[in-house]
Design a protein around this motif. Structure first.
Motif, short mmCIF file in Angstrom:
data_model
loop_
_atom_site.label_atom_id
_atom_site.label_comp_id
_atom_site.label_asym_id
_atom_site.label_seq_id
_atom_site.Cartn_x
_atom_site.Cartn_y
_atom_site.Cartn_z
N GLN A 1 0.83 -1.21 0.00
CA GLN A 1 0.00 0.00 0.00
C GLN A 1 0.86 1.25 0.00
O GLN A 1 0.58 2.22 -0.71
N VAL A 2 1.89 1.23 0.81
CA VAL A 2 2.80 2.38 0.89
C VAL A 2 3.55 2.53 -0.42
O VAL A 2 3.60 3.62 -1.01
N ALA A 3 4.13 1.43 -0.91
CA ALA A 3 4.97 1.48 -2.11
C ALA A 3 4.20 1.87 -3.36
O ALA A 3 4.69 2.66 -4.17
N PHE A 4 3.00 1.33 -3.52
CA PHE A 4 2.30 1.49 -4.79
C PHE A 4 1.21 2.56 -4.79
O PHE A 4 0.70 2.91 -5.85
N THR A 5 0.82 3.06 -3.63
CA THR A 5 -0.20 4.12 -3.63
C THR A 5 0.32 5.41 -3.00
O THR A 5 0.21 6.47 -3.60
#
Length: 159
Positions: free
Chosen positions: A15-19
């Motif tokens: 979630q952190v990496a891709f959004t």
């Protein structure tokens, strides 16, 4: 420049990496956590989860505040990740630039009750939240940037 202070007990994950990273235009992830800073295995796994082209720094909370307050780091676009309200409170005390805290995910644990579908707080957490609200900080709950912001104070008062 601090883009966001996020509380998420998983720290660095998809979630952190891709959004969050692309949404905020972040170039630096700063994990502020005393335990993780001493754990080579956790540091390695977080390194694997970070997006390409993004710098990952893992520091004890006190060293994270030194980094955030060092003028030579002001050009970095930083997403600060902590896994507890206590660490977020410390960062807010040590970095006055922070005006908002995102509550992304805190799982149910001993003494904690759900205030939203992804955030559980203990009584100690609620005391720290109340102090941050008294200081005028925005405390919002969102798992991903496209979610509507929910005011944490409102969620707590509805209980």
């Amino acid at each position: 420049m601090i883009k966001l202070l996020r509380i998420d007990d998983r720290l660095v994950h998809g979630q952190v990496a891709f959004t969050w990273v692309p949404s905020l235009g972040v170039d630096t992830l700063l994990v502020a956590n005393d335990k993780v800073a001493r754990d080579d295995f956790q540091k390695m796994t977080m390194g694997l989860a970070k997006p390409a082209g993004t710098k990952l720094l893992i520091k004890p909370v006190s060293e994270a505040m030194l980094f955030l307050n060092d003028d030579k780091n002001k050009s970095a676009k930083v997403l600060i990740l902590v896994n507890s309200v206590k660490d977020a409170f410390a960062i807010c005390n040590g970095a006055e630039e922070i005006r908002s805290v995102n509550f992304g995910g805190l799982r149910v644990r001993d003494g904690a009750t759900l205030v939203s579908k992804a955030v559980a707080l203990t009584n100690e957490d609620k005391e720290l939240v109340a102090e941050l609200l008294r200081r005028g900080l925005e405390l919002e709950v969102r798992q991903v940037p496209s979610d509507a912001k929910q005011k944490l104070g409102d969620l707590i008062s509805q209980q």
